[in-house]
Write a protein that holds these residues in place. Structure first.
Motif, PDB file in Angstrom:
ATOM      1  N   ARG A  11      76.754 -26.050  27.357  1.00 46.36           N
ATOM      2  CA  ARG A  11      76.766 -24.755  28.044  1.00 46.36           C
ATOM      3  C   ARG A  11      75.710 -23.798  27.495  1.00 46.36           C
ATOM      4  NH1 ARG A  11      82.344 -24.860  26.815  1.00 46.36           N
ATOM      5  NH2 ARG A  11      82.297 -22.746  25.923  1.00 46.36           N
ATOM      6  N   MET A  12      75.446 -23.913  26.187  1.00 40.01           N
ATOM      7  CA  MET A  12      74.518 -22.992  25.539  1.00 40.01           C
ATOM      8  C   MET A  12      73.092 -23.520  25.489  1.00 40.01           C
ATOM      9  SD  MET A  12      76.097 -20.288  24.994  1.00 40.01           S
ATOM     10  CE  MET A  12      74.684 -19.532  24.216  1.00 40.01           C
ATOM     11  N   ARG A  13      72.834 -24.623  26.161  1.00 41.17           N
ATOM     12  CA  ARG A  13      71.459 -25.137  26.184  1.00 41.17           C
ATOM     13  C   ARG A  13      70.560 -24.079  26.836  1.00 41.17           C
ATOM     14  NH1 ARG A  13      71.643 -30.831  27.777  1.00 41.17           N
ATOM     15  NH2 ARG A  13      71.860 -31.080  25.517  1.00 41.17           N
ATOM     16  N   PRO A  14      69.437 -23.717  26.205  1.00 41.15           N
ATOM     17  CA  PRO A  14      68.561 -22.666  26.751  1.00 41.15           C
ATOM     18  C   PRO A  14      68.165 -22.929  28.200  1.00 41.15           C
ATOM     19  CG  PRO A  14      67.885 -23.219  24.524  1.00 41.15           C
ATOM     20  CD  PRO A  14      68.947 -24.215  24.902  1.00 41.15           C
ATOM     21  N   ALA A  15      68.298 -21.896  28.998  1.00 39.29           N
ATOM     22  CA  ALA A  15      67.946 -21.999  30.411  1.00 39.29           C
ATOM     23  C   ALA A  15      66.526 -21.520  30.673  1.00 39.29           C
ATOM     24  CB  ALA A  15      68.927 -21.174  31.251  1.00 39.29           C
ATOM     25  N   SER A  16      65.886 -20.938  29.666  1.00 42.88           N
ATOM     26  CA  SER A  16      64.512 -20.475  29.801  1.00 42.88           C
ATOM     27  C   SER A  16      63.829 -20.541  28.453  1.00 42.88           C
ATOM     28  CB  SER A  16      64.476 -19.034  30.330  1.00 42.88           C
ATOM     29  OG  SER A  16      64.969 -18.140  29.346  1.00 42.88           O
ATOM     30  N   LEU A  17      62.517 -20.417  28.481  1.00 40.84           N
ATOM     31  CA  LEU A  17      61.748 -20.479  27.242  1.00 40.84           C
ATOM     32  C   LEU A  17      62.133 -19.355  26.291  1.00 40.84           C
ATOM     33  CD1 LEU A  17      59.506 -22.101  25.890  1.00 40.84           C
ATOM     34  CD2 LEU A  17      57.844 -20.587  26.944  1.00 40.84           C
ATOM     35  N   ASP A  18      62.511 -18.208  26.845  1.00 41.02           N
ATOM     36  CA  ASP A  18      62.879 -17.063  26.016  1.00 41.02           C
ATOM     37  C   ASP A  18      64.120 -17.329  25.171  1.00 41.02           C
ATOM     38  OD1 ASP A  18      60.769 -15.616  27.000  1.00 41.02           O
ATOM     39  OD2 ASP A  18      61.941 -14.647  28.586  1.00 41.02           O
ATOM     40  N   GLU A  19      64.940 -18.272  25.598  1.00 42.52           N
ATOM     41  CA  GLU A  19      66.175 -18.566  24.862  1.00 42.52           C
ATOM     42  C   GLU A  19      65.980 -19.637  23.794  1.00 42.52           C
ATOM     43  OE1 GLU A  19      69.358 -19.552  27.471  1.00 42.52           O
ATOM     44  OE2 GLU A  19      69.427 -17.576  28.411  1.00 42.52           O
ATOM     45  N   VAL A  20      64.819 -20.257  23.767  1.00 44.06           N
ATOM     46  CA  VAL A  20      64.564 -21.309  22.775  1.00 44.06           C
ATOM     47  C   VAL A  20      64.467 -20.683  21.394  1.00 44.06           C
ATOM     48  CG1 VAL A  20      62.918 -23.052  21.978  1.00 44.06           C
ATOM     49  CG2 VAL A  20      63.421 -22.832  24.415  1.00 44.06           C
ATOM     50  N   VAL A  21      65.191 -21.246  20.442  1.00 44.32           N
ATOM     51  CA  VAL A  21      65.187 -20.760  19.066  1.00 44.32           C
ATOM     52  C   VAL A  21      64.447 -21.772  18.196  1.00 44.32           C
ATOM     53  CG1 VAL A  21      66.617 -20.160  17.075  1.00 44.32           C
ATOM     54  CG2 VAL A  21      67.362 -19.540  19.386  1.00 44.32           C
ATOM     55  N   GLY A  22      63.523 -21.275  17.378  1.00 41.77           N
ATOM     56  CA  GLY A  22      62.749 -22.163  16.513  1.00 41.77           C
ATOM     57  C   GLY A  22      61.560 -22.771  17.242  1.00 41.77           C
ATOM     58  N   GLN A  23      60.880 -23.688  16.551  1.00 39.09           N
ATOM     59  CA  GLN A  23      59.721 -24.417  17.086  1.00 39.09           C
ATOM     60  C   GLN A  23      58.575 -23.483  17.454  1.00 39.09           C
ATOM     61  OE1 GLN A  23      60.340 -27.293  16.287  1.00 39.09           O
ATOM     62  NE2 GLN A  23      62.581 -27.175  16.316  1.00 39.09           N
ATOM     63  N   ASP A  24      58.444 -22.387  16.729  1.00 43.79           N
ATOM     64  CA  ASP A  24      57.363 -21.441  17.014  1.00 43.79           C
ATOM     65  C   ASP A  24      55.991 -22.095  16.905  1.00 43.79           C
ATOM     66  OD1 ASP A  24      59.282 -19.522  17.359  1.00 43.79           O
ATOM     67  OD2 ASP A  24      59.044 -18.617  15.388  1.00 43.79           O
ATOM     68  N   HIS A  25      55.878 -23.104  16.022  1.00 45.70           N
ATOM     69  CA  HIS A  25      54.581 -23.766  15.831  1.00 45.70           C
ATOM     70  C   HIS A  25      54.139 -24.536  17.067  1.00 45.70           C
ATOM     71  CE1 HIS A  25      57.531 -26.872  15.066  1.00 45.70           C
ATOM     72  NE2 HIS A  25      56.593 -27.795  15.058  1.00 45.70           N
ATOM     73  N   LEU A  26      55.083 -24.832  17.979  1.00 48.42           N
ATOM     74  CA  LEU A  26      54.743 -25.575  19.199  1.00 48.42           C
ATOM     75  C   LEU A  26      54.681 -24.690  20.431  1.00 48.42           C
ATOM     76  CD1 LEU A  26      56.927 -28.804  18.845  1.00 48.42           C
ATOM     77  CD2 LEU A  26      54.503 -28.529  18.328  1.00 48.42           C
ATOM     78  N   LEU A  27      55.054 -23.441  20.269  1.00 45.90           N
ATOM     79  CA  LEU A  27      55.202 -22.576  21.440  1.00 45.90           C
ATOM     80  C   LEU A  27      54.236 -21.404  21.423  1.00 45.90           C
ATOM     81  CD1 LEU A  27      59.096 -22.617  21.661  1.00 45.90           C
ATOM     82  CD2 LEU A  27      57.484 -23.812  23.155  1.00 45.90           C
ATOM     83  N   GLY A  28      53.070 -21.612  20.816  1.00 49.82           N
ATOM     84  CA  GLY A  28      52.035 -20.582  20.841  1.00 49.82           C
ATOM     85  C   GLY A  28      51.569 -20.303  22.265  1.00 49.82           C
TER      86      GLY A  28
END
Length: 432
Positions: A11-28
């Motif tokens: 249920r808590m799986r991120p529905a958008s990129l804004d909800e993704v936590v962590g992995q900042d090194h891949l989300l530049g």
């Protein structure tokens, strides 16, 4: 939208990129993964990282962004037949202008034949492959598939990342919707239990909420739900340093059982396994050294298992290295030898490099006397000969003093013989 009865982690799986936590090194801003999730990239990807770091989430977001159909296969249950069936469906969709995102979990478990069945579809973009693996794809994925895909490594979530995931799940309408609160102690315990795995954290939170009698989830509720006591261990406080110190001193003191106890406390508290591996490598040299030279190889191998396999399986390699170091004969001679050499350097006792040892591979070197008179040891029948290697001021200085423990019992006499031959002065040596 997941069903309200679905597990909390779903249920808590991120529905958008804004909800993704962590992995900042891949989300530049212009990173390949962000472009894929934004729908502007077309490369297949291999997502490599520990469990619960967002591999399935990334695949789902890529599918949403492309507007394509999402097909998921697990390498645990799918074979070549199932792979080809999905590709046939994807080919028909492509004729109608619709892209298919094929997500394959545990792709490292596919055989070479199964992986080869994907090549043509990936090459011709019949499917946009998003494959997930917890193992290094360089060792578990066939080279042709690797060359056709972007390999992106996801990292374990930090403690703060996991806290964000948990607090969001407590408040979010998709999650617990504020029906309960989470005490600070319970939050800390859930973070420790998670070990950087968001899915594990959410599963433990859901179980704790189900078993709680009150409006606040206490640490006792978490302990009861997951049958694991909270370990009093603050990775940023005194307990961290005290337990680490006890771990090191137990190995040095050859108490294998105490060393394993402190190792278990660190693992149970969610200590970074890379930190533990670093301590093992350091103390394989510092406390065992040449008394058992294989201890360092065991410690390095354990660090590689941490990197290539990850937790929880890597805890066995950490335990093996701990047992090896704790039970090995001990010698501080490596530490003492380097310390004595460094002390001389600090005191200015360096001296000029003897001319016959200097570099002679440039024009004019011989005119300066460089490399003139150097004797090549391999040309001697014994492979060792008399020759000055140390600066003039340090000739005859002994830094390394072998003990009579373990392998050094055999090494000591050999070191003495080598010094006698090299110096041409049997028995004439001096110690710092």
């Amino acid at each position: 939208m997941p069903s309200p009865s679905a597990p909390l982690a779903v249920r808590m799986r991120p529905a958008s990129l804004d909800e993704v936590v962590g992995q900042d090194h891949l989300l530049g801003e212009r990173s390949p993964l962000r472009r894929l999730i934004a729908g502007s990239g077309g490369s297949s990807v291999l997502l490599y990282g520990p469990p619960g770091t967002g591999k399935t989430t990334m695949a789902s977001l890529i599918s949403q962004a492309t507007g394509g159909s999402f097909e998921a296969l697990s390498a645990l249950s799918a074979g070549v037949k199932e792979v080809r069936a999905v590709i046939d469906v994807a080919r028909r969709r492509l004729i109608q202008g619709q892209q298919t995102v094929l997500f394959i979990d545990e792709v490292h478990r596919f055989s070479k034949t199964q992986q080869d069945a994907l090549l043509d579809a990936v090459e011709n973009r019949i499917v946009l492959l998003v494959a997930a693996t917890t193992e290094n794809p360089s060792f578990s994925v066939v080279a042709p598939l690797l060359s056709r895909s972007l390999v992106l490594q996801l990292r374990s979530l930090t403690d703060d990342d996991v806290k964000t995931v948990l607090t969001r799940a407590v408040a979010d309408p998709r999650g617990l919707d504020g029906a309960v609160e989470l005490s600070d102690e319970a939050l800390d315990h859930l973070v420790a239990v998670a070990g950087g795995d968001a899915r594990r954290a959410l599963t433990a939170l859901e179980a704790s909420a189900d078993g709680s009698d009150g409006a606040t989830i206490a640490v006792a509720d978490v302990e009861a739900a997951i049958d694991r006591a909270a370990v009093r261990y603050d990775r940023a406080g005194d307990q961290h340093y005290d337990v680490t110190s006890a771990f090191i001193k137990s190995m040095r003191g050859s108490d294998v059982d105490a060393a394993l106890h402190y190792l278990a406390r660190m693992i149970s508290a969610g200590e970074d396994p890379r930190f533990i591996a670093r301590r093992l490598m350091i103390h394989a040299s510092e406390d065992v050294g040449m008394a058992d030279p294989t201890a360092l190889a065991t410690a390095v191998a354990a660090a590689q298992v941490v990197q290539l396999v990850g937790m929880p399986e890597a805890k066995l390699a950490l335990a093996q290295a701990t047992i090896h170091i704790a039970t090995a004969p001990k010698s501080g001679s490596v530490t003492s030898a380097l310390g004595a050499a460094m002390s001389d350097i600090s005191a200015g006792r360096a001296g000029a490099v003897p001319s016959h040892l200097r570099d002679g591979h440039y024009a004019g070197a011989k005119k300066l006397g460089n490399a003139v008179g150097y004797k090549f040891p391999h040309e001697h029948p014994d492979g060792v000969l008399a020759q000055q290697y140390a600066p003039d001021t340090l000739v005859g200085v002994d830094y390394y003093v072998p003990t009579d423990h373990g392998f050094e019992r055999e090494l000591g006499p050999r070191v003495g013989r080598l010094r006698s031959i090299v110096r041409g002065l049997a028995g004439r040596s001096r110690r710092r």
